[in-house]
Design a protein around this motif. Structure first.
Motif, mmCIF file in Angstrom:
data_model
loop_
_atom_site.group_PDB
_atom_site.id
_atom_site.type_symbol
_atom_site.label_atom_id
_atom_site.label_comp_id
_atom_site.label_asym_id
_atom_site.label_seq_id
_atom_site.Cartn_x
_atom_site.Cartn_y
_atom_site.Cartn_z
ATOM 1 N N GLU A 1 1.237 13.649 -5.574
ATOM 2 C CA GLU A 1 1.356 13.703 -4.121
ATOM 3 C C GLU A 1 0.028 14.143 -3.479
ATOM 4 O O GLU A 1 -0.458 13.498 -2.553
ATOM 5 N N GLU A 2 -0.552 15.209 -4.011
ATOM 6 C CA GLU A 2 -1.745 15.773 -3.377
ATOM 7 C C GLU A 2 -2.982 14.904 -3.558
ATOM 8 O O GLU A 2 -3.762 14.718 -2.634
ATOM 9 N N ARG A 3 -3.150 14.357 -4.758
ATOM 10 C CA ARG A 3 -4.394 13.635 -5.040
ATOM 11 C C ARG A 3 -4.301 12.139 -4.735
ATOM 12 O O ARG A 3 -5.289 11.506 -4.431
ATOM 13 N N GLN A 4 -3.093 11.586 -4.829
ATOM 14 C CA GLN A 4 -2.987 10.134 -4.645
ATOM 15 C C GLN A 4 -2.146 9.742 -3.439
ATOM 16 O O GLN A 4 -1.939 8.555 -3.188
ATOM 17 N N GLY A 5 -1.643 10.724 -2.713
ATOM 18 C CA GLY A 5 -0.888 10.420 -1.499
ATOM 19 C C GLY A 5 0.424 9.708 -1.758
ATOM 20 O O GLY A 5 0.943 8.992 -0.901
ATOM 21 N N ILE A 6 0.959 9.894 -2.942
ATOM 22 C CA ILE A 6 2.228 9.235 -3.292
ATOM 23 C C ILE A 6 3.384 10.043 -2.716
ATOM 24 O O ILE A 6 3.420 11.267 -2.846
ATOM 25 N N GLN A 7 4.325 9.351 -2.071
ATOM 26 C CA GLN A 7 5.458 10.072 -1.482
ATOM 27 C C GLN A 7 6.506 10.365 -2.558
ATOM 28 O O GLN A 7 6.949 9.455 -3.269
ATOM 29 N N ASP B 1 0.822 -1.212 0.000
ATOM 30 C CA ASP B 1 0.000 0.000 0.000
ATOM 31 C C ASP B 1 0.860 1.268 0.000
ATOM 32 O O ASP B 1 0.357 2.369 0.188
ATOM 33 N N ARG B 2 2.164 1.109 -0.212
ATOM 34 C CA ARG B 2 3.034 2.290 -0.252
ATOM 35 C C ARG B 2 3.474 2.591 -1.685
ATOM 36 O O ARG B 2 3.799 1.697 -2.450
ATOM 37 N N GLN B 3 3.449 3.876 -2.013
ATOM 38 C CA GLN B 3 3.884 4.277 -3.348
ATOM 39 C C GLN B 3 4.873 5.432 -3.229
ATOM 40 O O GLN B 3 4.678 6.346 -2.420
ATOM 41 N N ARG C 1 3.351 17.157 -8.313
ATOM 42 C CA ARG C 1 2.615 17.691 -7.161
ATOM 43 C C ARG C 1 1.211 17.091 -7.105
ATOM 44 O O ARG C 1 0.692 16.775 -6.043
#
Ligand SMILES: [Zn+2]
Ligand SMILES: [Zn+2]
Length: 252
Positions: free
Chosen positions: A225-231, A183-185, A222
């Motif tokens: 990161e903002e919409r999909q929570g990807i680091q 579940d980590r991206q 950006r």
């Protein structure tokens, strides 16, 4: 399940105005240089190969006078991709794929060490490097290596876990790496985004190949990161880098 390691390849010191063109020259800036190792059941992949070890001993001879005058290498022994892999019990011949984000000297300086790997590079980046006149250093990348031309997005292992993501603009064929592990991206941005500050303020460096395209890539990152929570793991962000677990500890 993937394992990912952040490999320390030393750091570069230079004038802050190179990264932040709106600022007056005169302040020094230290930027970490990194590689990443991805261990996938189908093979091991290295993302970027850092600065050449020869450049430490003879910066002007290896990098050229112009680059050596702008960038001071601040790397300790063992802060190079080959030593970092050795610390994990690996040799360059154990690596199946090398991905170069682009051909600037701090991202492909140790390519020659990976003689048995397949190099995955965007077609446009290879084309400009092979053109007669360009600003890349042939000593970094132009060796008898297996370069595979990639055109656009590319799923390296065919399962969606490691995907090349085009992020052009910094250079003509710049690419980042999208990693999905459970579940980590993560997206390893490389120089599509130098630091968090560049992301937040949409700051473009003075040396962008195509500023409009680079701005577009930055906005796209950006959005991930903002919409999909990807680091996002930035290319040269000292604050983020020092907070990351680094090899021999796994990042994931
Ligand atoms: Zn670059
Ligand atoms: Zn760089």
């Amino acid at each position: 399940m993937l394992r990912v390691y952040a490999l320390s390849c030393g750091s570069l010191e230079f004038d802050r105005s190179l990264f932040f063109p709106a600022e007056a020259p005169g302040t020094r800036f230290a930027a970490p240089v990194s590689s990443y190792l991805v261990v996938h059941p189908k093979g091991k992949l290295v993302f970027d190969t850092g600065i050449s070890c020869e450049a430490l001993a003879d910066p002007a001879g290896r990098l050229g006078k112009r680059v050596a005058s702008l960038f001071a290498i601040r790397s300790r022994a063992s802060e190079d991709v080959v030593s970092q892999l050795a610390g994990l019990g690996l040799k360059p011949d154990d690596i199946r794929y090398v991905v170069n984000s682009h051909f600037h000297f701090d991202h492909c300086g140790c390519n020659a060490s990976f003689a048995r790997a397949r190099f995955l590079v965007q077609r446009a980046e290879l084309a400009i490097a092979r053109a007669e006149r360009n600003r890349y250093n042939a000593k970094d990348w132009d060796h008898p290596l297996e370069y595979v031309e990639i055109n656009g997005e590319h799923d390296v292992f065919g399962d969606g876990s490691v995907v090349l993501l085009p992020t052009p603009g910094h250079t003509v064929g710049h690419q980042s790496l999208w990693i999905r592990a459970g579940d980590r991206q993560f997206v390893l941005t490389a120089d599509a985004c130098y630091t968090r500050e560049h992301l937040e303020k949409t700051i473009l460096p003075a040396n962008a190949y195509d500023p409009a395209q680079m701005s577009h890539s930055l906005v796209m990152l950006r959005g991930l990161e903002e919409r999909q929570g990807i680091q996002l793991l930035y290319g040269h962000d000292a604050e983020q880098w020092h907070a990351l677990p680094r090899a021999p500890q796994p990042l994931i």
